[in-house]
Design a protein around this motif. Structure first.
Motif, mmCIF file in Angstrom:
data_model
loop_
_atom_site.group_PDB
_atom_site.id
_atom_site.type_symbol
_atom_site.label_atom_id
_atom_site.label_comp_id
_atom_site.label_asym_id
_atom_site.label_seq_id
_atom_site.Cartn_x
_atom_site.Cartn_y
_atom_site.Cartn_z
ATOM 1 N N LEU A 74 0.846 -1.189 0.000
ATOM 2 C CA LEU A 74 0.000 0.000 0.000
ATOM 3 C C LEU A 74 0.881 1.238 0.000
ATOM 4 C CD1 LEU A 74 -2.486 -1.131 2.815
ATOM 5 C CD2 LEU A 74 -2.525 -1.736 0.383
ATOM 6 N N ARG A 75 0.355 2.332 -0.481
ATOM 7 C CA ARG A 75 1.134 3.564 -0.557
ATOM 8 C C ARG A 75 1.025 4.333 0.764
ATOM 9 N NH1 ARG A 75 -1.810 6.404 -5.189
ATOM 10 N NH2 ARG A 75 -3.502 5.275 -4.146
ATOM 11 N N GLY A 76 2.136 4.331 1.512
ATOM 12 C CA GLY A 76 2.121 4.961 2.831
ATOM 13 C C GLY A 76 2.868 6.264 2.914
ATOM 14 N N GLY A 77 3.448 6.717 1.782
ATOM 15 C CA GLY A 77 4.205 7.965 1.779
ATOM 16 C C GLY A 77 5.634 7.739 1.332
ATOM 17 N N VAL A 78 6.383 8.819 1.282
ATOM 18 C CA VAL A 78 7.772 8.722 0.833
ATOM 19 C C VAL A 78 8.621 9.750 1.569
ATOM 20 C CG1 VAL A 78 7.482 10.336 -1.108
ATOM 21 C CG2 VAL A 78 9.278 8.603 -1.202
ATOM 22 N N GLU B 192 15.731 8.128 -2.101
ATOM 23 C CA GLU B 192 14.280 7.964 -1.941
ATOM 24 C C GLU B 192 13.994 6.723 -1.126
ATOM 25 O OE1 GLU B 192 10.218 7.112 -4.555
ATOM 26 O OE2 GLU B 192 12.043 7.785 -5.579
ATOM 27 N N LEU B 193 13.150 6.879 -0.112
ATOM 28 C CA LEU B 193 12.755 5.768 0.751
ATOM 29 C C LEU B 193 11.243 5.775 0.886
ATOM 30 C CD1 LEU B 193 15.482 6.280 3.468
ATOM 31 C CD2 LEU B 193 15.376 4.353 1.882
ATOM 32 N N ARG B 194 10.604 4.735 0.384
ATOM 33 C CA ARG B 194 9.174 4.583 0.560
ATOM 34 C C ARG B 194 8.864 4.289 2.035
ATOM 35 N NH1 ARG B 194 6.203 6.690 -3.124
ATOM 36 N NH2 ARG B 194 4.561 5.649 -1.936
ATOM 37 N N THR B 195 7.620 4.503 2.409
ATOM 38 C CA THR B 195 7.125 4.087 3.730
ATOM 39 C C THR B 195 5.801 3.359 3.491
ATOM 40 O OG1 THR B 195 6.062 6.254 4.076
ATOM 41 C CG2 THR B 195 8.266 5.947 4.991
ATOM 42 N N ASP B 196 5.886 2.206 2.839
ATOM 43 C CA ASP B 196 4.710 1.531 2.303
ATOM 44 C C ASP B 196 4.358 0.280 3.100
ATOM 45 O OD1 ASP B 196 4.498 3.441 0.332
ATOM 46 O OD2 ASP B 196 5.505 2.252 -1.198
ATOM 47 N N LEU C 22 -0.086 -5.145 3.273
ATOM 48 C CA LEU C 22 -1.319 -5.813 3.681
ATOM 49 C C LEU C 22 -1.127 -7.308 3.484
ATOM 50 C CD1 LEU C 22 -4.387 -5.897 4.409
ATOM 51 C CD2 LEU C 22 -4.831 -5.615 1.944
ATOM 52 N N ILE C 23 -1.255 -8.067 4.576
ATOM 53 C CA ILE C 23 -1.150 -9.523 4.513
ATOM 54 C C ILE C 23 -2.538 -10.106 4.763
ATOM 55 C CG2 ILE C 23 -0.104 -11.588 5.511
ATOM 56 C CD1 ILE C 23 2.252 -9.916 6.386
ATOM 57 N N GLN C 24 -2.938 -11.016 3.908
ATOM 58 C CA GLN C 24 -4.225 -11.685 4.075
ATOM 59 C C GLN C 24 -4.037 -13.197 4.086
ATOM 60 O OE1 GLN C 24 -6.452 -9.853 0.737
ATOM 61 N NE2 GLN C 24 -7.653 -8.765 2.276
ATOM 62 N N PHE C 25 -4.614 -13.823 5.094
ATOM 63 C CA PHE C 25 -4.682 -15.279 5.143
ATOM 64 C C PHE C 25 -5.787 -15.678 6.111
ATOM 65 C CE2 PHE C 25 -2.195 -14.616 8.957
ATOM 66 C CZ PHE C 25 -2.556 -15.661 9.795
ATOM 67 N N ASP C 26 -6.456 -16.757 5.779
ATOM 68 C CA ASP C 26 -7.470 -17.335 6.664
ATOM 69 C C ASP C 26 -8.483 -16.288 7.139
ATOM 70 O OD1 ASP C 26 -8.667 -19.448 8.005
ATOM 71 O OD2 ASP C 26 -7.507 -19.138 9.841
ATOM 72 N N GLY C 27 -8.858 -15.371 6.240
ATOM 73 C CA GLY C 27 -9.862 -14.363 6.567
ATOM 74 C C GLY C 27 -9.366 -13.205 7.410
ATOM 75 N N LYS C 28 -8.088 -13.166 7.708
ATOM 76 C CA LYS C 28 -7.525 -12.095 8.531
ATOM 77 C C LYS C 28 -6.870 -11.030 7.654
ATOM 78 C CE LYS C 28 -6.626 -14.957 12.610
ATOM 79 N NZ LYS C 28 -7.236 -16.197 12.079
ATOM 80 N N ASN C 29 -6.986 -9.781 8.092
ATOM 81 C CA ASN C 29 -6.361 -8.640 7.424
ATOM 82 C C ASN C 29 -5.326 -8.035 8.366
ATOM 83 O OD1 ASN C 29 -8.132 -8.631 5.059
ATOM 84 N ND2 ASN C 29 -9.724 -7.972 6.486
ATOM 85 N N ILE C 30 -4.072 -8.053 7.920
ATOM 86 C CA ILE C 30 -2.949 -7.658 8.769
ATOM 87 C C ILE C 30 -2.123 -6.619 8.034
ATOM 88 C CG2 ILE C 30 -0.838 -8.511 9.885
ATOM 89 C CD1 ILE C 30 -2.322 -11.337 9.710
ATOM 90 N N LEU C 31 -1.722 -5.576 8.739
ATOM 91 C CA LEU C 31 -0.790 -4.604 8.178
ATOM 92 C C LEU C 31 0.581 -4.779 8.816
ATOM 93 C CD1 LEU C 31 -2.610 -1.134 7.944
ATOM 94 C CD2 LEU C 31 -2.165 -2.785 6.127
ATOM 95 N N VAL C 32 1.615 -4.621 8.011
ATOM 96 C CA VAL C 32 2.982 -4.512 8.510
ATOM 97 C C VAL C 32 3.370 -3.046 8.415
ATOM 98 C CG1 VAL C 32 5.374 -5.246 8.246
ATOM 99 C CG2 VAL C 32 3.507 -6.829 7.683
ATOM 100 N N GLU C 33 3.525 -2.390 9.552
ATOM 101 C CA GLU C 33 3.791 -0.953 9.666
ATOM 102 C C GLU C 33 2.546 -0.148 9.271
ATOM 103 O OE1 GLU C 33 6.398 -1.486 11.146
ATOM 104 O OE2 GLU C 33 8.074 -2.201 9.964
ATOM 105 N N SER C 34 2.656 1.191 9.379
ATOM 106 C CA SER C 34 1.453 2.012 9.177
ATOM 107 C C SER C 34 1.645 3.202 8.249
ATOM 108 C CB SER C 34 0.944 2.513 10.538
ATOM 109 O OG SER C 34 1.808 3.514 11.077
ATOM 110 N N PHE D 156 -1.664 7.104 1.325
ATOM 111 C CA PHE D 156 -2.855 6.724 0.569
ATOM 112 C C PHE D 156 -3.326 5.338 1.019
ATOM 113 C CE2 PHE D 156 -0.847 9.873 -2.124
ATOM 114 C CZ PHE D 156 -1.923 10.609 -2.624
ATOM 115 N N VAL D 157 -3.011 4.984 2.253
ATOM 116 C CA VAL D 157 -3.350 3.652 2.751
ATOM 117 C C VAL D 157 -4.855 3.423 2.737
ATOM 118 C CG1 VAL D 157 -3.412 2.222 4.844
ATOM 119 C CG2 VAL D 157 -1.263 3.249 4.099
ATOM 120 N N GLU D 158 -5.629 4.393 3.184
ATOM 121 C CA GLU D 158 -7.084 4.207 3.231
ATOM 122 C C GLU D 158 -7.654 3.998 1.829
ATOM 123 O OE1 GLU D 158 -11.041 6.299 5.214
ATOM 124 O OE2 GLU D 158 -9.021 6.972 5.772
#
Length: 280
Positions: A14-18, A48-52, A55-67, A89-91
């Motif tokens: 996901l796009r989290g900024g730069v 340039e360093l992204r901050t992205d 989103l991990i999905q498995f077994d019906g779960k929605n998980i983010l790594v960092e914000s 632009f995460v949302e």
């Protein structure tokens, strides 16, 4: 939106900024003629360093790594100093998956420096509120303690506005934390409480070394950041987990890399497989 799909686990960036930070600081004692061949810099020596978030999905779960960097958290001076040319632009990207911030079950925080944690909260009516109100936020006990009680050096990156309104959502661990195929491992190094992620999905492995290997150009175990609080711990952890990953033909994933989302390395050290970031 780039993706890495395993047998049972899916990862989406996901796009989290730069940000744009000093290349010398990001490569420590490595001379510029060496690191600049692997990762370009601008006329101000910034890379340039992204901050992205991932989103991990498995077994019906929605998980983010960092914000990500969030929105409305950085002052004009901070945007200048950190070269923050884009906020989150995460949302919007979650919406492309039919999700909202309320649908996130877990947020896995490898550490809580501002460029990883700003997206946890948002300014609202003169105070800060949780962006992901239903998520459990996972971090090491050591990291969470320093977040709330920073020292003279770390107080510049551990900000009260990033933790005060979400503290009831935080679950801490010592050593390791697991959820299905995902394991968080406390390594130290970049910060005292820094952790990495290891995903074992049947015969497939993903290793996310976060800021002890923030980009593909940091694959050399000796190439560590001047920002690292404990560089020898970073080197030790990189040695261990690079060896582990290479034996298993693992994917190595990135939060900050402006060019690759994930890579596999051959024994020669060359990139054997890659998921490239789409360039805008």
């Amino acid at each position: 939106m780039e993706a890495l799909e395993l047998k049972n686990v899916k990862l989406y960036w996901l796009r989290g900024g730069v940000t744009h930070l000093d290349g010398g600081a990001m490569f420590g004692v490595v001379p510029k003629p060496l690191w600049s061949k692997r990762y370009p810099c601008n006329e101000n020596n910034q890379i340039e360093l992204r901050t992205d978030p991932i989103l991990i999905q498995f077994d019906g779960k929605n998980i983010l790594v960092e914000s990500g960097l969030g929105n409305g958290k950085l002052s004009d001076k901070q945007k200048r100093n950190f070269g923050a040319l884009e906020e989150s632009f995460v949302e919007q990207d979650l919406a492309k998956h039919g999700l909202s911030p309320k649908d996130i079950d877990y947020i896995l925080m490898t550490h809580l420096h501002f460029d990883h944690a700003c997206g946890l909260t948002k300014p609202e009516e003169g105070k800060f509120s949780s962006v992901f109100p239903n998520a459990r936020i996972i971090a090491s006990q050591v990291e969470w303690e320093e977040m709330r009680n920073p020292n003279i050096r770390s107080r510049n990156t551990y900000w009260k506005e990033n933790w005060e309104s979400i503290q009831d959502q935080v679950d801490v661990f010592a050593g390791e934390w697991t959820l299905g195929p995902i394991k968080m491992v406390h390594t130290g190094g970049h910060s005292d409480g820094h952790s990495i992620l290891v995903i074992e999905d049947e015969d497939e492995t993903v290793i996310h070394m976060a800021d002890i290997m923030p980009t593909h150009a940091h694959a050399n175990v000796l190439w560590v950041l001047a920002y690292d609080d404990y560089p020898m711990d970073s080197i030790s952890a990189k040695e261990k987990w690079m060896e582990y990953g290479l034996k298993r033909n693992a994917w190595f994933t990135f939060y900050h890399d402006a060019f690759y989302r994930a890579v596999k390395w051959a024994e020669s050290g060359n990139i054997a497989e890659k998921v490239e970031k789409k360039q805008s």
